[in-house]
Design an enzyme around this catalytic site. Structure first.
Site, short mmCIF file in Angstrom:
data_model
loop_
_atom_site.label_atom_id
_atom_site.label_comp_id
_atom_site.label_asym_id
_atom_site.label_seq_id
_atom_site.Cartn_x
_atom_site.Cartn_y
_atom_site.Cartn_z
N ALA A 32 0.96 -1.39 -0.31
CA ALA A 32 0.12 0.18 0.38
C ALA A 32 1.12 1.03 0.05
O ALA A 32 1.70 1.11 1.12
CB ALA A 32 -0.69 -0.34 0.98
N MET A 33 0.62 2.31 -1.45
CA MET A 33 1.79 3.58 -1.30
C MET A 33 0.89 4.93 -1.02
O MET A 33 0.43 4.43 -2.24
CB MET A 33 2.98 2.77 -2.31
CG MET A 33 3.58 1.92 -2.50
SD MET A 33 4.38 1.44 -4.06
CE MET A 33 5.99 2.94 -3.52
N ASP A 53 7.48 6.61 4.24
CA ASP A 53 7.39 5.13 5.06
C ASP A 53 6.86 3.84 4.08
O ASP A 53 7.83 3.18 3.62
CB ASP A 53 6.95 5.46 5.99
CG ASP A 53 7.14 6.61 6.83
OD1 ASP A 53 8.42 6.32 7.45
OD2 ASP A 53 6.29 6.84 7.47
N SER A 54 6.02 4.38 3.08
CA SER A 54 5.47 3.28 2.30
C SER A 54 6.22 2.98 1.62
O SER A 54 6.41 1.70 1.10
CB SER A 54 4.01 3.69 1.79
OG SER A 54 3.96 4.89 1.25
N LEU A 106 -4.55 3.70 -2.57
CA LEU A 106 -5.76 4.19 -2.66
C LEU A 106 -6.12 5.10 -3.07
O LEU A 106 -5.76 6.56 -2.07
CB LEU A 106 -6.46 3.53 -1.56
CG LEU A 106 -5.06 2.14 -0.65
CD1 LEU A 106 -5.72 2.60 0.95
CD2 LEU A 106 -5.78 0.88 -1.25
N CYS A 150 -10.37 3.65 9.65
CA CYS A 150 -9.75 3.42 8.59
C CYS A 150 -8.25 2.01 8.18
O CYS A 150 -8.92 1.54 7.17
CB CYS A 150 -8.54 4.51 7.60
SG CYS A 150 -7.68 4.38 5.96
N GLY A 158 3.32 1.06 5.54
CA GLY A 158 4.55 1.73 6.10
C GLY A 158 4.58 2.13 7.39
O GLY A 158 5.19 3.01 8.32
N CYS A 218 -7.29 13.08 7.23
CA CYS A 218 -6.67 13.22 5.50
C CYS A 218 -7.83 13.99 4.83
O CYS A 218 -7.88 15.04 3.64
CB CYS A 218 -6.15 12.18 5.06
SG CYS A 218 -7.18 11.35 4.76
#
Length: 372
Positions: A6-7, A12-13, A32, A101, A125, A198
């Site tokens: 998952a980027m 971190d990701s 996503l 989430c 991440g 977010c």
């Protein structure tokens, strides 16, 4: 092992995906798309939910040398996270959308799709570590970097989800992750971390709720009172307040002792916000509902600790699982040996045994500590 990385578009990701590939896994990068209208969420490169973030994730995947796709989960995110956030605030509770989430999107919707497509695990991440327990179960533990530890927001994961999860960064301090990103040629090496929520672009939760709730907003105005019931001011919506809040109260009358007042209680039905001194925020007991266990539920009384906020303090606690007929009806009683301040219904209590996450529960009510 086939792995979905998952980027998010952050550092971190990106490093997590690179490490997963370096470990020999067959890695596919996935970004996503969580917003129905990306411009309505966060603006600027902050590591979550923008078009810039999708582009950053794609470039990182190219550098790492892995396939890259965008999965549109915006409808699921809106229903399970955004709508939940609005309804919880409207009921006078304080939710944590990052936990929701992780529970509903990253380790449910994404993991379900990944497994259906033939993948074996999802890598993220997050700063946390996984270990094999003596009983054969996968244990979730705190990260080495205590300042970046994210085991709290992963406390909603159950054993089935942990068995298909990878957290490649848990053993590394954040500064070293940035250095590694630079060595790997990842342009996100110096990208700022994302903060706040977010989907609230400007960080103004109250303003966002006022706009989005519309006709659903309860008690657009009402009294702010002290513990004796004396009216001290008027609010513009109970959803704009949280337990423990000090700033923005706009009280017309100072406290007799001149000390600041804090929000002690929110009653959305009557539209009343009660304020008082900080010492009246102290609680030494919690009742939790909808517990989720990382492994087996504890039996008897667990002598451990609980964390009540992301990056918050640990509190020594005695935890007892109360069964009321079924797993979904189970309740958790938590006695705090170290009183906590400003704890609100709706927050998550994540339970630890040392560094190991035992599970979590949603706080339904609190018990005020006796004043001495």
């Amino acid at each position: 092992m086939r792995v979905v990385a998952a980027m998010s578009g952050g550092v971190d990701s990106a490093v997590a995906a690179a490490r997963a590939k370096e470990a020999g896994h067959d890695v596919t990068g996935v970004h996503l798309a969580l917003s129905r209208n990306p411009a309505s969420y966060r603006s600027g490169a902050r590591g979550c939910c923008t078009i810039e973030d999708a582009n950053d994730a794609r470039r990182a995947a190219d550098v790492i040398g892995i396939p890259f796709y965008v999965w549109d989960l915006s409808d699921r995110f809106h229903e399970d996270v955004v709508e939940d956030f609005m309804s919880e605030y409207a009921e006078g509770r304080t939710p944590n959308p990052c936990l929701r989430c992780n529970e509903k999107i990253k380790f449910a919707a994404v993991l379900d799709r990944a497994l259906a497509l033939g993948f074996d695990a999802v890598a993220t991440g997050h700063y946390a570590t996984l270990r094999q327990g003596a009983d054969g179960l996968v244990e979730l533990h705190r990260a080495v970097d205590g300042g970046k530890d994210q085991s709290y927001v992963l406390g909603v994961l159950d054993q089935a989800q942990l068995e298909h999860s990878l957290f490649p960064l848990g053993d590394t301090p954040k500064p070293l992750v940035r250095e590694e990103a630079a060595r790997r040629g990842l342009l996100v090496a110096d990208k700022p971390d994302s903060h706040d929520i977010c989907f609230v672009a400007d960080g103004d939760n109250a303003g966002w709720l006022r706009e989005k709730l519309g006709d659903r907003a309860p008690n657009e105005s009402g009294p702010i009172v002290d513990e004796s019931g004396e009216v001290l001011g008027e609010h513009q919506g109970t959803y704009a307040y949280t337990i423990g809040q000090r700033k923005g109260l706009r009280l017309g009358k100072p406290a007799p002792d001149g000390k600041p007042r804090f929000v002690l209680d929110i009653e959305p039905v009557s539209g009343t916000v009660t304020v008082g001194p900080r010492e009246h925020l102290a609680v030494d007991g919690l009742s939790g509902i909808r517990p989720r266990w990382a492994g087996r539920a504890p039996e008897g009384v667990l002598e451990g600790t609980v964390q009540l906020r992301a990056h918050g303090d640990e509190h020594r606690a005695r935890v007892t699982v109360v069964s009321t007929g079924s797993t979904t009806d189970a309740e958790v009683e938590i006695e705090l040996l170290d009183p906590a301040y400003g704890i609100a219904p709706g927050q998550a209590a994540v339970i630890y045994d040392g560094t190991r996450v035992v599970g979590s529960a949603t706080i339904a009510s609190t018990r005020r500590a006796a004043l001495t």
